[in-house]
Design a protein around this motif. Sequence first.
Motif, mmCIF file in Angstrom:
data_model
loop_
_atom_site.group_PDB
_atom_site.id
_atom_site.type_symbol
_atom_site.label_atom_id
_atom_site.label_comp_id
_atom_site.label_asym_id
_atom_site.label_seq_id
_atom_site.Cartn_x
_atom_site.Cartn_y
_atom_site.Cartn_z
ATOM 1 N N GLY A 19 0.775 -1.243 0.000
ATOM 2 C CA GLY A 19 0.000 0.000 0.000
ATOM 3 C C GLY A 19 0.805 1.290 0.000
ATOM 4 O O GLY A 19 1.969 1.323 -0.280
ATOM 5 N N GLY A 20 0.231 2.389 0.339
ATOM 6 C CA GLY A 20 1.016 3.617 0.512
ATOM 7 C C GLY A 20 0.774 4.656 -0.549
ATOM 8 O O GLY A 20 0.293 4.424 -1.605
ATOM 9 N N LYS A 27 -2.801 8.004 -6.659
ATOM 10 C CA LYS A 27 -1.673 7.618 -7.513
ATOM 11 C C LYS A 27 -1.296 6.150 -7.329
ATOM 12 O O LYS A 27 -1.142 5.403 -8.292
ATOM 13 N N THR A 28 -1.110 5.762 -6.047
ATOM 14 C CA THR A 28 -0.732 4.372 -5.789
ATOM 15 C C THR A 28 -1.841 3.418 -6.225
ATOM 16 O O THR A 28 -1.587 2.362 -6.802
ATOM 17 N N THR A 29 -3.073 3.841 -5.973
ATOM 18 C CA THR A 29 -4.213 3.023 -6.397
ATOM 19 C C THR A 29 -4.152 2.797 -7.910
ATOM 20 O O THR A 29 -4.289 1.667 -8.399
ATOM 21 N N LEU A 47 8.282 0.187 -5.746
ATOM 22 C CA LEU A 47 7.267 0.432 -4.724
ATOM 23 C C LEU A 47 7.540 1.731 -3.983
ATOM 24 O O LEU A 47 8.683 2.140 -3.829
ATOM 25 N N GLN A 48 6.447 2.325 -3.507
ATOM 26 C CA GLN A 48 6.600 3.571 -2.762
ATOM 27 C C GLN A 48 7.381 3.334 -1.471
ATOM 28 O O GLN A 48 8.290 4.078 -1.129
ATOM 29 N N ALA A 49 7.004 2.264 -0.740
ATOM 30 C CA ALA A 49 7.838 1.839 0.392
ATOM 31 C C ALA A 49 8.770 0.785 -0.203
ATOM 32 O O ALA A 49 8.309 -0.236 -0.654
ATOM 33 N N ALA A 53 6.638 3.128 -11.592
ATOM 34 C CA ALA A 53 7.372 3.602 -10.426
ATOM 35 C C ALA A 53 6.492 4.514 -9.586
ATOM 36 O O ALA A 53 5.885 5.449 -10.087
ATOM 37 N N ASP A 54 6.423 4.190 -8.292
ATOM 38 C CA ASP A 54 5.594 4.962 -7.361
ATOM 39 C C ASP A 54 6.496 5.869 -6.534
ATOM 40 O O ASP A 54 7.253 5.381 -5.691
ATOM 41 N N GLU A 55 6.439 7.139 -6.782
ATOM 42 C CA GLU A 55 7.267 8.119 -6.074
ATOM 43 C C GLU A 55 8.735 7.694 -6.037
ATOM 44 O O GLU A 55 9.326 7.612 -4.963
HETATM 45 MG MG LIG Z 1 0.965 6.546 -2.868
#
Ligand SMILES: [Mg+2]
Lengths: 354, 223
Positions: free
Chosen positions: A353-354, B46-48, B91-93, B165-167
């Motif tokens: 998630g995130g 965005k992540t969604t 991933l963002q994280a 790419a997420d952030e």
């Molecule tokens: Mg996000």
Amino acid sequence: MFLAIKEMKHEKLRYGLMIGMIFLVSYLVFILTGLSNGLSNLNRAAVDSWQAQSIVLNKDAQINLPQSVISNRDRQVLKNKGAQISLLSGLVQNQAGKKDSAQIVGIKTNQFIFKRLKVTSGTKELHSKQAIVASAFKTDGFKLGDTLKIANTQVKVKIVGFTNNATLNMVPVVYTTPKTVNLAKYDGQQTTTLVNGVAFASKKPTLGTLKDSKLYSAEQYINKMPGNRAQTLTFNFMIGFLMVIILIVIAIFLYILTMQKLPNFGVLKAQGLPTSYLVKNTLLQAALLAVSGVLIALGLVLITAAILPAIVPIKIQITMILLSGLAIIGMAMLGALIPVREIIKLDPYQIIGG
Amino acid sequence: MANLELQDVKKVYGTGSSQYEALTQINFKANQGETILIVGPSGSGKTTFLTIAAGLQTPSAGTVKIDDKVLGTMSVKQQSQLRLHKIGFVLQAYNLVPYLTVQEQFTLVDKVKTANLTASKFNEMLAILGLTPLLDKYPNQLSGGQQQRVAIARALYGDPSFILADEPTASLDTERAIAVMQLFSQLAHLAHKAVIVVTHDTRLEDYADHVYELVDGVMHRLK
Ligand SMILES: [Mg+2]
Ligand SMILES: Nc1ncnc2c1ncn2[C@@H]1O[C@H](COP(=O)(O)OP(=O)(O)OP(=O)(O)O)[C@@H](O)[C@H]1O
């Protein structure tokens, strides 16, 4: 399996503790198996060393050798078949005054029990008033050439040999001739030799028609030995219980470890690593932990058995130990199935998630 | 021609009164050779959007197609295979595996997949991302920005057709952020990848072929 091994190397303490725990429980299981085995062996070692397959006893004796007497009639039928056993339970005393319980077993030198006897020191001969005795007596200072007085009788026998694995109902055996046993029992008042039972080397020997006696298998006889069954059951219960504990403990530990790793697994799943790869790694890890723990326990049990004083009745039977070792590993794999379920259910989105 | 397409995609989280529409009626297409930037504030979806595009979540309505195949009709296993072979997801994280070295973070997929980048090609990228001296370190020995770059390199190692790419530049200084974007646009132009970057970092707009804006689940094209 790369992941599993990498992780275990990196988390040495964590996995070391788990191996240590499996090792401790396995060690306990092995020691208990050895003790159970050893104690049961004290009951039956002599019978095993004869390699008797069956035994004729008085049918009213509840399959108990000391309580059995073969009737004169049946003795005529059996004649010289098998190996006759005349038994006297009592105390023997050496010159130094040292007293010990003994099963005094009268056997004929032309019959198979004597023939199969393995004498470890002294000579393999048995004449009247001579005895081949269990090596266990050595720990009490009994020596070749000693004269043993059978307590409460005038009969004395001379030790001419020692033999291993000679315990019957937990008590060490003194082999002598049937005549000597009779003399001790009846102080020379009775001339016909009393026979308690007749052992046979085969399962189904050809016997005449017996009236007062019956043929029992060696296993039947051993299972009926006083205390044998209760003892075996107790040990089996303890061992079974430990197996269940292993199953639960491993399941809990692996579950906790896996829950901690779920975020990583989630990422790997998101990357597209097949679930089967993650499952295989988890199973392999459980197997590695269990096998290492069991192997260490196995090594230590062998060392323990070697250094324990002979008086502790531990008997390590390698097949039994290997079987319980395999059972422990099986339990560990079973315990690993719960965390495996979590991995299969894991939805990578929940994690990233995130 | 490799492409990724979202048609009338809608995503609703929760049920009943706690329902929340994170994406409304998204129509979007990315072709190979393009770098696409999607900018939007925090919580805009965005992540969604990106996880739906990668098949990590299913949309509440609409279809997602990768190379003209509809994700919704694939089994979980097929989707996982598709991610493994075609999609590089940053991933963002960054979620690096704690017990693997930087080098091993990349090569782990060798166990289940061939056709990853050759060592020489990958080493070039590592140099651009400034990771060459870090290969033997574990994640807890890296700074946040270093971990982020490792996560980017991990997504590129499998030589995917799509890079999502997420952030990817959230923890990077401007210089590094620009280097990453330049690497992405090179990959799009020279290696014919389709690159989709979601971010709230407007510094990156100059390095994208197309720019979209996502606000409260609604998408507009800016460039
Ligand atoms: Mg996000
Ligand atoms: N699993 C979920 N259940 C319920 N609501 C969710 C869930 N995931 C996201 N949301 C909501 O959907 C909206 C969009 O979330 P999303 O994570 O896509 O935002 P974002 O643009 O990536 O934000 P950020 O820039 O902070 O990462 C947010 O309002 C968020 O609260």
